[in-house]
Design a protein around this motif. Sequence first.
Motif, PDB file in Angstrom:
ATOM      1  N   THR A  34     -13.298  12.723 115.192  1.00 26.04           N
ATOM      2  CA  THR A  34     -14.541  12.123 114.694  1.00 26.04           C
ATOM      3  C   THR A  34     -14.429  11.763 113.199  1.00 26.04           C
ATOM      4  OG1 THR A  34     -15.430  14.335 114.226  1.00 26.04           O
ATOM      5  CG2 THR A  34     -16.018  13.378 116.336  1.00 26.04           C
ATOM      6  N   ALA A  35     -13.202  11.773 112.685  1.00 23.36           N
ATOM      7  CA  ALA A  35     -13.011  11.532 111.238  1.00 23.36           C
ATOM      8  C   ALA A  35     -13.624  10.197 110.835  1.00 23.36           C
ATOM      9  CB  ALA A  35     -11.521  11.532 110.911  1.00 23.36           C
ATOM     10  N   GLY A  36     -14.369  10.217 109.745  1.00 19.21           N
ATOM     11  CA  GLY A  36     -14.966   8.976 109.234  1.00 19.21           C
ATOM     12  C   GLY A  36     -16.229   8.554 109.972  1.00 19.21           C
ATOM     13  N   GLN A  37     -16.643   9.351 110.941  1.00 14.03           N
ATOM     14  CA  GLN A  37     -17.854   9.008 111.702  1.00 14.03           C
ATOM     15  C   GLN A  37     -18.959  10.033 111.426  1.00 14.03           C
ATOM     16  OE1 GLN A  37     -15.767   8.953 115.641  1.00 14.03           O
ATOM     17  NE2 GLN A  37     -16.777   6.975 115.915  1.00 14.03           N
ATOM     18  N   LYS A  38     -20.193   9.542 111.365  1.00 15.85           N
ATOM     19  CA  LYS A  38     -21.325  10.467 111.353  1.00 15.85           C
ATOM     20  C   LYS A  38     -21.459  10.971 112.785  1.00 15.85           C
ATOM     21  CE  LYS A  38     -24.311   8.503 108.300  1.00 15.85           C
ATOM     22  NZ  LYS A  38     -25.302   7.473 108.196  1.00 15.85           N
ATOM     23  N   ARG A  39     -21.871  12.223 112.975  1.00 12.32           N
ATOM     24  CA  ARG A  39     -21.931  12.690 114.355  1.00 12.32           C
ATOM     25  C   ARG A  39     -23.210  13.453 114.689  1.00 12.32           C
ATOM     26  NH1 ARG A  39     -16.814  16.935 113.857  1.00 12.32           N
ATOM     27  NH2 ARG A  39     -18.028  18.582 112.874  1.00 12.32           N
ATOM     28  N   LEU A  40     -23.599  13.321 115.941  1.00 11.54           N
ATOM     29  CA  LEU A  40     -24.697  14.117 116.488  1.00 11.54           C
ATOM     30  C   LEU A  40     -24.090  14.982 117.583  1.00 11.54           C
ATOM     31  CD1 LEU A  40     -27.582  14.985 117.159  1.00 11.54           C
ATOM     32  CD2 LEU A  40     -27.853  12.884 118.469  1.00 11.54           C
ATOM     33  N   ILE A  41     -24.206  16.287 117.404  1.00  5.83           N
ATOM     34  CA  ILE A  41     -23.600  17.196 118.382  1.00  5.83           C
ATOM     35  C   ILE A  41     -24.691  17.762 119.276  1.00  5.83           C
ATOM     36  CG2 ILE A  41     -22.353  19.376 118.614  1.00  5.83           C
ATOM     37  CD1 ILE A  41     -21.050  18.369 115.815  1.00  5.83           C
ATOM     38  N   ILE A  85     -31.451   8.628 115.311  1.00  3.46           N
ATOM     39  CA  ILE A  85     -32.061   7.729 114.311  1.00  3.46           C
ATOM     40  C   ILE A  85     -32.273   8.498 113.003  1.00  3.46           C
ATOM     41  CG2 ILE A  85     -34.107   6.322 113.746  1.00  3.46           C
ATOM     42  CD1 ILE A  85     -34.377   5.857 116.836  1.00  3.46           C
ATOM     43  N   GLU A  86     -32.837   9.719 113.113  1.00  3.08           N
ATOM     44  CA  GLU A  86     -33.062  10.559 111.915  1.00  3.08           C
ATOM     45  C   GLU A  86     -31.772  10.766 111.123  1.00  3.08           C
ATOM     46  OE1 GLU A  86     -36.237  13.568 113.778  1.00  3.08           O
ATOM     47  OE2 GLU A  86     -34.449  14.512 112.940  1.00  3.08           O
ATOM     48  N   LEU A  87     -30.687  11.013 111.864  1.00  2.77           N
ATOM     49  CA  LEU A  87     -29.401  11.268 111.189  1.00  2.77           C
ATOM     50  C   LEU A  87     -28.761   9.987 110.673  1.00  2.77           C
ATOM     51  CD1 LEU A  87     -27.756  13.928 113.552  1.00  2.77           C
ATOM     52  CD2 LEU A  87     -28.611  14.295 111.248  1.00  2.77           C
ATOM     53  N   GLY A  88     -29.342   8.857 111.043  1.00  2.00           N
ATOM     54  CA  GLY A  88     -28.828   7.573 110.569  1.00  2.00           C
ATOM     55  C   GLY A  88     -27.532   7.149 111.241  1.00  2.00           C
ATOM     56  N   LEU A  89     -27.357   7.549 112.511  1.00  2.00           N
ATOM     57  CA  LEU A  89     -26.148   7.119 113.221  1.00  2.00           C
ATOM     58  C   LEU A  89     -26.146   5.606 113.402  1.00  2.00           C
ATOM     59  CD1 LEU A  89     -25.666  10.153 113.852  1.00  2.00           C
ATOM     60  CD2 LEU A  89     -25.073   9.499 116.167  1.00  2.00           C
ATOM     61  N   ARG A  91     -23.675   2.030 114.793  1.00  2.35           N
ATOM     62  CA  ARG A  91     -22.806   1.674 115.917  1.00  2.35           C
ATOM     63  C   ARG A  91     -21.393   2.229 115.794  1.00  2.35           C
ATOM     64  NH1 ARG A  91     -24.164  -4.537 117.351  1.00  2.35           N
ATOM     65  NH2 ARG A  91     -25.736  -3.994 118.908  1.00  2.35           N
ATOM     66  N   LYS A  92     -21.046   2.605 114.565  1.00  4.07           N
ATOM     67  CA  LYS A  92     -19.669   3.104 114.338  1.00  4.07           C
ATOM     68  C   LYS A  92     -19.583   4.623 114.512  1.00  4.07           C
ATOM     69  CE  LYS A  92     -17.699  -0.377 111.423  1.00  4.07           C
ATOM     70  NZ  LYS A  92     -18.695  -1.266 110.861  1.00  4.07           N
ATOM     71  N   ASP A  93     -20.709   5.265 114.798  1.00  8.83           N
ATOM     72  CA  ASP A  93     -20.740   6.725 114.793  1.00  8.83           C
ATOM     73  C   ASP A  93     -20.577   7.313 116.196  1.00  8.83           C
ATOM     74  OD1 ASP A  93     -20.832   6.849 112.026  1.00  8.83           O
ATOM     75  OD2 ASP A  93     -22.971   6.337 112.036  1.00  8.83           O
ATOM     76  N   VAL A  94     -20.794   8.619 116.296  1.00 12.89           N
ATOM     77  CA  VAL A  94     -20.361   9.292 117.522  1.00 12.89           C
ATOM     78  C   VAL A  94     -21.313  10.429 117.909  1.00 12.89           C
ATOM     79  CG1 VAL A  94     -18.808  10.853 116.200  1.00 12.89           C
ATOM     80  CG2 VAL A  94     -18.317  10.412 118.595  1.00 12.89           C
ATOM     81  N   MET A  95     -21.450  10.625 119.215  1.00 15.74           N
ATOM     82  CA  MET A  95     -22.140  11.827 119.713  1.00 15.74           C
ATOM     83  C   MET A  95     -21.077  12.726 120.338  1.00 15.74           C
ATOM     84  SD  MET A  95     -25.667  10.450 121.380  1.00 15.74           S
ATOM     85  CE  MET A  95     -26.669   9.201 120.562  1.00 15.74           C
ATOM     86  N   VAL A  96     -21.325  14.023 120.270  1.00 17.50           N
ATOM     87  CA  VAL A  96     -20.382  14.980 120.865  1.00 17.50           C
ATOM     88  C   VAL A  96     -21.190  15.877 121.804  1.00 17.50           C
ATOM     89  CG1 VAL A  96     -18.670  16.780 120.402  1.00 17.50           C
ATOM     90  CG2 VAL A  96     -19.027  14.959 118.715  1.00 17.50           C
ATOM     91  N   ALA A  97     -20.737  15.987 123.055  1.00 21.58           N
ATOM     92  CA  ALA A  97     -21.438  16.831 124.036  1.00 21.58           C
ATOM     93  C   ALA A  97     -20.672  18.134 124.182  1.00 21.58           C
ATOM     94  CB  ALA A  97     -21.497  16.112 125.380  1.00 21.58           C
ATOM     95  N   VAL A  98     -21.325  19.251 123.873  1.00 26.22           N
ATOM     96  CA  VAL A  98     -20.673  20.555 124.004  1.00 26.22           C
ATOM     97  C   VAL A  98     -21.500  21.381 124.994  1.00 26.22           C
ATOM     98  CG1 VAL A  98     -19.802  22.591 122.782  1.00 26.22           C
ATOM     99  CG2 VAL A  98     -19.959  20.390 121.577  1.00 26.22           C
ATOM    100  N   GLY A  99     -21.020  21.508 126.213  1.00 32.12           N
ATOM    101  CA  GLY A  99     -21.791  22.233 127.228  1.00 32.12           C
ATOM    102  C   GLY A  99     -21.328  21.861 128.621  1.00 32.12           C
ATOM    103  N   ARG A 116     -26.984  -0.046 121.954  1.00 29.94           N
ATOM    104  CA  ARG A 116     -26.185  -0.669 123.026  1.00 29.94           C
ATOM    105  C   ARG A 116     -24.813  -0.031 123.226  1.00 29.94           C
ATOM    106  NH1 ARG A 116     -28.381  -5.630 121.001  1.00 29.94           N
ATOM    107  NH2 ARG A 116     -30.235  -6.100 122.239  1.00 29.94           N
ATOM    108  N   GLY A 117     -24.677   1.193 122.755  1.00 36.09           N
ATOM    109  CA  GLY A 117     -23.449   1.918 123.081  1.00 36.09           C
ATOM    110  C   GLY A 117     -22.625   2.334 121.889  1.00 36.09           C
ATOM    111  N   ILE A 118     -22.486   3.651 121.713  1.00 41.05           N
ATOM    112  CA  ILE A 118     -21.621   4.166 120.644  1.00 41.05           C
ATOM    113  C   ILE A 118     -20.627   5.164 121.273  1.00 41.05           C
ATOM    114  CG2 ILE A 118     -23.408   3.880 118.865  1.00 41.05           C
ATOM    115  CD1 ILE A 118     -23.679   6.991 118.873  1.00 41.05           C
ATOM    116  N   ASP A 119     -19.676   5.622 120.462  1.00 42.79           N
ATOM    117  CA  ASP A 119     -18.682   6.588 120.951  1.00 42.79           C
ATOM    118  C   ASP A 119     -19.326   7.921 121.338  1.00 42.79           C
ATOM    119  OD1 ASP A 119     -16.547   4.929 120.472  1.00 42.79           O
ATOM    120  OD2 ASP A 119     -15.964   5.884 118.572  1.00 42.79           O
ATOM    121  N   TYR A 120     -18.699   8.605 122.266  1.00 36.83           N
ATOM    122  CA  TYR A 120     -19.053  10.011 122.473  1.00 36.83           C
ATOM    123  C   TYR A 120     -17.819  10.772 122.957  1.00 36.83           C
ATOM    124  CZ  TYR A 120     -19.500   9.739 127.609  1.00 36.83           C
ATOM    125  OH  TYR A 120     -19.261   9.581 128.941  1.00 36.83           O
TER     126      TYR A 120
END
Length: 365
Positions: A34-41, A85-89, A91-99, A116-120
Amino acid sequence: MKQILNVKTNEKEYNIEISDNSFSKLNKEIDEATAGQKRLIVISKKVYDLYYNKFDFSEDELFILKDGEQEKNYKNYLKIIERAIELGLTRKDVMVAVGGGVVGDITGFAASTYMRGIDYIQVPTTLLSAVDSSVGGKNAIDLKNAKNIIGTFWQPKAVFININFLNTLDKRQFLSGLGEVLKYAFIEENCGYETALYLFEFLTLGCEKILQKEPITIIRMIEYCLNLKTAVVNQDEKEGGLRKVLNFGHTLAHALETITRYKKYTHGEAVVYGMFFIINWAYKQEYITYSYYRLSIELLEKYGFKPLNKEFPPEKLVEIMKKDKKASDGKITFIIPYAKKKVKEIKLTPEETVYMFEGVKKLTN
Ligand code: GLY
């Protein structure tokens, strides 16, 4: 020990890592990916409680999701989007699913629709999500009476499967994952994987080590299942045909989950009931030989599974099956065994399906 598998669909190529790496190594790998990307985990509450101090995540980037299928709903989906949205993600950013599967499915859906679609990235922590839902890009949320009814195909950027999480998985959830594992034994010949894995034999002979969660055996088992799954997904990402074989046992499973409002059976338990049912039926209809029928039932029983007693009126189950997204032209789709390690699709009318239930009795010899 570490194994890397590769998924290559028309739109995306990514790696799946299966390992028993330390948690510090896992953190490093997630950071690198996720280097260089803002992320929502998005992290499951249970996993957060057990493992938060092992992760390098900051509280600010987290969305903690309560556990249970009922949480895979549109309200939580919208909350995840609002958090992004709050975190300011962007199109270049990423979500991470842990579970487990719930976290993976809802996060994948949120990632596929946000801007319309970002990395995860998938970090599955249950056996069920490791061998099935974290790989292949299917994601979804549920409505009250319709499981996985809103969703997309959206492949992750990477999948990190770390078997250390399985040490704290309770027995019921571990067995539930084994339900999906066993499924692959019955479909191996359909998958078009380059070499014979002999998964049926591996699961028969390796039962004890698997139930003891012996690490090398568990890594190999997950690897074999995902060799088969990725072979299928690489050929048919959007379930135009071949991918349907992954639904072996699932027609009855989804109806059982729906009729009990996801409260009585885990997904894997329901899949096992679905497999018992369809194997019995296929034998009675002479699609499979007596010896394969016996080996199949014995494999399921070896792991302590038993067929479901006749608990629900067939007419009610069939009503639910008619609404399943796999039903078409008023017919219900089943994936049935018809040869050793081979399955095929059949379509039955609702009347034929009710009859199917009436024809099934547990054979005692
Ligand atoms: N869980 C079935 C599939 O991924 O197609």
